[in-house]
Design a protein around this motif. Sequence first.
Motif, mmCIF file in Angstrom:
data_model
loop_
_atom_site.group_PDB
_atom_site.id
_atom_site.type_symbol
_atom_site.label_atom_id
_atom_site.label_comp_id
_atom_site.label_asym_id
_atom_site.label_seq_id
_atom_site.Cartn_x
_atom_site.Cartn_y
_atom_site.Cartn_z
ATOM 1 N N LYS A 155 0.799 -1.205 -0.051
ATOM 2 C CA LYS A 155 -0.161 0.186 -0.161
ATOM 3 C C LYS A 155 0.812 1.329 -0.116
ATOM 4 N N ILE A 156 1.089 1.972 -1.182
ATOM 5 C CA ILE A 156 1.728 3.139 -1.384
ATOM 6 C C ILE A 156 0.970 4.430 -0.816
ATOM 7 N N THR A 157 1.282 4.940 0.268
ATOM 8 C CA THR A 157 0.445 6.171 0.722
ATOM 9 C C THR A 157 1.561 7.337 1.440
ATOM 10 N N ASN A 158 2.720 7.310 0.561
ATOM 11 C CA ASN A 158 3.527 8.472 0.970
ATOM 12 C C ASN A 158 2.723 9.635 0.389
ATOM 13 N N LYS A 159 2.881 10.885 1.272
ATOM 14 C CA LYS A 159 2.062 12.250 0.812
ATOM 15 C C LYS A 159 2.353 12.622 -0.537
ATOM 16 N N TYR A 160 3.743 12.460 -1.031
ATOM 17 C CA TYR A 160 4.267 13.029 -2.373
ATOM 18 C C TYR A 160 4.058 11.906 -3.445
ATOM 19 N N LEU A 161 3.866 10.591 -3.377
ATOM 20 C CA LEU A 161 3.537 9.298 -4.118
ATOM 21 C C LEU A 161 2.729 8.386 -3.349
ATOM 22 N N THR A 162 1.577 8.314 -3.901
ATOM 23 C CA THR A 162 0.372 7.664 -3.440
ATOM 24 C C THR A 162 -0.120 7.044 -4.658
ATOM 25 N N ALA A 188 7.215 -0.813 -3.321
ATOM 26 C CA ALA A 188 6.813 -1.111 -1.869
ATOM 27 C C ALA A 188 7.136 -0.180 -1.037
ATOM 28 N N GLN A 189 6.459 0.094 0.116
ATOM 29 C CA GLN A 189 6.809 1.290 1.101
ATOM 30 C C GLN A 189 7.061 0.533 2.364
ATOM 31 N N ASP A 190 8.260 0.992 2.867
ATOM 32 C CA ASP A 190 8.680 0.714 4.078
ATOM 33 C C ASP A 190 8.158 1.083 5.268
ATOM 34 N N LYS A 191 8.302 0.620 6.663
ATOM 35 C CA LYS A 191 7.558 0.965 7.523
ATOM 36 C C LYS A 191 7.659 2.351 8.037
ATOM 37 N N TYR A 192 8.916 2.985 7.395
ATOM 38 C CA TYR A 192 9.184 4.414 7.492
ATOM 39 C C TYR A 192 8.512 5.528 6.639
ATOM 40 N N GLY A 193 7.881 4.984 5.647
ATOM 41 C CA GLY A 193 7.249 5.599 4.646
ATOM 42 C C GLY A 193 7.925 6.085 3.289
ATOM 43 N N LYS A 206 11.451 9.730 -0.538
ATOM 44 C CA LYS A 206 11.734 9.780 0.727
ATOM 45 C C LYS A 206 10.432 9.906 1.687
ATOM 46 N N ALA A 207 10.462 9.470 2.787
ATOM 47 C CA ALA A 207 9.292 9.614 3.649
ATOM 48 C C ALA A 207 9.598 11.026 4.232
ATOM 49 N N ASP A 208 10.632 11.813 4.337
ATOM 50 C CA ASP A 208 10.709 13.104 4.904
ATOM 51 C C ASP A 208 12.031 13.605 4.042
ATOM 52 N N PRO A 209 11.681 14.123 2.915
ATOM 53 C CA PRO A 209 12.755 14.457 2.094
ATOM 54 C C PRO A 209 13.425 15.769 2.643
ATOM 55 N N LYS A 210 14.932 16.029 2.442
ATOM 56 C CA LYS A 210 15.588 17.282 2.926
ATOM 57 C C LYS A 210 16.324 17.624 1.638
ATOM 58 N N VAL A 211 16.295 18.888 1.433
ATOM 59 C CA VAL A 211 16.949 19.567 0.399
ATOM 60 C C VAL A 211 18.366 19.072 0.450
ATOM 61 N N GLY A 212 18.891 18.824 -0.727
ATOM 62 C CA GLY A 212 20.357 18.255 -0.813
ATOM 63 C C GLY A 212 20.587 16.825 -0.790
#
Length: 265
Positions: free
Chosen positions: A37-44, A102-107, A145-151
């Motif tokens: 189940k792909i539910t990442n807020k940027y890629l669902t 697939a989505q890991d447990k961290y998102g 990424k679950a929590d993307p950071k610039v760079g």
Amino acid sequence: FIWNKFFPGKETSGQQLKVLEPETFNFQLTNKDFTSKITNKYLTFAPGTKFIYEGKTEEGIERTEVYAAGETKKVMGVDTLVVRDRVWLNNELIEDTKDWFAQDKYGNVWYFGEDSKELIDGKIASREGSWEAGVGGAQPGIVMKADPKVGERYRQEYYPGEAEDMGEIIALGVKIKVKYGSFTNCLQTKDINPLEPGDEEYKYYCPEIGNLVYEVGIEDGEFQQLIDIKKDSGKKPAKAMEEPREELKKDITEQEAIAIALKKV
């Protein structure tokens, strides 16, 4: 179509970025660490939802449809979601690909490979670009990424000499307007292909729809934008799920291939 009202961030050199190199990569996650189940807020990817993109290339009008019907495939022991990606050029189907996510447990959303078919006149001309994690030294990679950071820079795939795409986080909080609508708080990434220097793209993912809304080639300026989103009851549309099976004859000449490709243009 881009609103330049965002914080662009800074381009970062390769020396300043922490990149997971293939020789140090050790895939230790197991099936229990993943979900299809792909539910990442940027890629669902919600089964039954189709994203439709369109753009103009040197060859003509290109249309892409991305669709998940709920089908899964086990790769490296992980249950992945099958996402269908089909491309038309001037109304002629030229690519038909199944991607495995697939989505890991961290998102984080992982990419486990693809079954790619290039088509000419409805027949399979090539399977170039196909690969599967765990086969022939291929490794999965992260596409979102679950929590993307610039760079941040990350491997999206790794199949030596065949698939080595990487991604880089360029900006957060981007505003963008495309044919489908206007969006805010979007993520801008850069896709990098080390196997083809200069083949780089900017992509924009927006949480309002949870997917890609715009992509543009940095060098050639060719782009695709989201033009529609369609939802159904979750059943597989017969026409959309048809698969090309007939192989193009192996002794076809280059001239014949060009003639076939141009026949309906």
